[in-house]
Design a protein around this motif. Structure first.
Motif, PDB file in Angstrom:
ATOM      1  N   ALA A  66       5.843   2.912   1.350  1.00 52.05           N
ATOM      2  CA  ALA A  66       4.792   1.892   1.251  1.00 52.05           C
ATOM      3  C   ALA A  66       4.912   0.944   2.425  1.00 52.05           C
ATOM      4  O   ALA A  66       5.984   0.804   3.031  1.00 52.05           O
ATOM      5  N   ASN A  76      -2.443   8.314  -3.698  1.00 52.62           N
ATOM      6  CA  ASN A  76      -3.069   7.254  -4.484  1.00 52.62           C
ATOM      7  C   ASN A  76      -3.813   7.785  -5.703  1.00 52.62           C
ATOM      8  O   ASN A  76      -3.927   7.086  -6.716  1.00 52.62           O
ATOM      9  N   VAL A  78      -1.736   3.342   8.512  1.00 48.74           N
ATOM     10  CA  VAL A  78      -1.357   3.934   7.224  1.00 48.74           C
ATOM     11  C   VAL A  78      -1.573   5.442   7.255  1.00 48.74           C
ATOM     12  O   VAL A  78      -0.697   6.226   6.857  1.00 48.74           O
ATOM     13  N   THR A 132       0.851  -1.184   0.000  1.00 46.54           N
ATOM     14  CA  THR A 132       0.000   0.000   0.000  1.00 46.54           C
ATOM     15  C   THR A 132       0.888   1.237   0.000  1.00 46.54           C
ATOM     16  O   THR A 132       1.736   1.392   0.880  1.00 46.54           O
ATOM     17  N   GLN A 161      -5.653   0.566   8.276  1.00 43.17           N
ATOM     18  CA  GLN A 161      -5.760   1.900   7.683  1.00 43.17           C
ATOM     19  C   GLN A 161      -5.414   3.013   8.672  1.00 43.17           C
ATOM     20  O   GLN A 161      -4.769   4.004   8.283  1.00 43.17           O
ATOM     21  N   LYS A 166       0.410  -4.771   2.530  1.00 38.72           N
ATOM     22  CA  LYS A 166      -0.968  -4.479   2.136  1.00 38.72           C
ATOM     23  C   LYS A 166      -1.980  -4.503   3.288  1.00 38.72           C
ATOM     24  O   LYS A 166      -2.868  -3.658   3.347  1.00 38.72           O
TER      25      LYS A 166
END
Length: 337
Positions: free
Chosen positions: A270, A315, A280, A131, A277, A273
């Motif tokens: 990054a 993104n 992140v 991600t 969230q 995955k």
């Protein structure tokens, strides 16, 4: 025409790091005093894996941002250089790490985008394994001509290429932005320019200094040896203007129409995955907050880079540029290694 940039203290710091990992430590016992629990991030030391060698742009950005993050969260940030295979070695290691935010990748758009086109099995799948958290949009890349050619604009360059029939145009690697730029210019203007590939920018600009190249393309900072010795004339920038040379027009401003001339490339971070969230988002917030840090500002200024952007903006940029990069890369006709 160009500003003088002193990078010696950056390179010296990076060279020292070749021998041992760079460790950013917070002098205070901030995490203890705040009673950080195992349920919050970060719960322990953070590994930031840089997939390129110490001393380069990517490494120095990782160290500056890593130091800021360490001070903010009260945990050690260890920078580990894992170069090789166009960033794939370090990236694959991060892709296999626990998705808890304690292993972060710092790499470039070649790793995040190009490797999926030029490598059959890079060891990771960007869509499934990683991600993107935050990126620093790329700076404008310079197209520089040997003064003996008389080239001062894109129109001059096209005329020179048609008249001479052969142009020695330097790139810093196969599949690089300069390589794709040559391909796109060939298609639009019916040229037959053959790229001369070097193993990095330094030897490429040396070729320009020695007079063996008619033109080359690369970063503003790395081109200083050529520009300050009057061995090169900037006749265009790839997709965005460079503040230090505001009168130099972009390729689109001079009539180039390829979509590839609208992308910027980037350096960024990054995580695996499945990283939650909220973690992140927190890492992205820290990267953006770091833009105001004096050391981060100094590194950004050295490489003429824009500040890091947030998760949503990152993104959006990635999804916008990804298909353009892939289309341009495939048109090179390279067989995945």
């Amino acid at each position: 025409m160009s500003a003088k940039l002193d990078r010696r203290h950056f390179i010296a710091a990076g060279t020292t790091a070749l021998a041992m990992p760079f460790v950013v430590r917070n002098a205070s016992a901030q995490s203890t005093s705040q009673g950080t629990s195992q349920s919050t991030w970060p719960a322990r030391q953070i590994r930031m894996i840089c997939s390129y060698p110490a001393g380069g742009q990517t490494d120095l950005l990782a160290r500056a941002y890593g130091e800021f993050i360490s001070k903010q969260v009260g945990k050690t940030v260890v920078i580990e250089n894992k170069p090789g295979a166009s960033g794939a070695i370090g990236t694959a290691e991060v892709a296999r790490a626990e998705p808890d935010g304690h292993t972060i990748l710092c790499s470039i758009s070649t790793t995040y985008i190009m490797n999926r086109v030029v490598m059959k099995n890079p060891g990771y799948d960007m869509d499934k394994d990683l991600t993107l958290v935050s990126v620093i949009p790329g700076a404008g890349l310079l197209l520089v001509a040997n003064p003996k050619t008389g080239i001062k604009t894109l129109e001059d360059f096209v005329a020179f290429a048609r008249k001479s029939g052969k142009v020695n145009f330097g790139t810093y690697s196969v599949g690089s932005s300069p390589h794709m730029t040559i391909n796109e210019l060939n298609k639009q203007y019916g040229l037959n320019i053959e790229p001369v590939h070097y193993r990095g920018e330094a030897p490429m600009w040396t070729g320009m200094l020695e007079g063996t190249l008619d033109a080359a393309m690369g970063s503003y900072t790395a081109a200083q040896s050529v520009l300050q010795s009057d061995r090169g004339t900037v006749f265009a920038v790839h997709s965005k203007k460079v503040d230090a040379i505001p009168t130099i027009k972009t390729l689109p401003e001079q009539g180039a129409t390829s979509k590839f001339f609208t992308v910027s490339g980037f350096t960024g971070w990054a995580v695996p995955k499945a990283t939650p969230q909220p973690v992140v988002d927190r890492i992205a917030e820290l990267c953006v907050a770091a833009n105001s840090d004096p050391k981060v500002k100094e590194v950004l200024a050295t490489f003429v880079l824009e500040p890091a952007i947030g998760f949503k903006e990152t993104n959006a940029l990635y999804q916008r540029e990804l298909p353009i990069w892939i289309e341009s890369a495939k048109s090179l006709g390279l067989e995945p290694a």
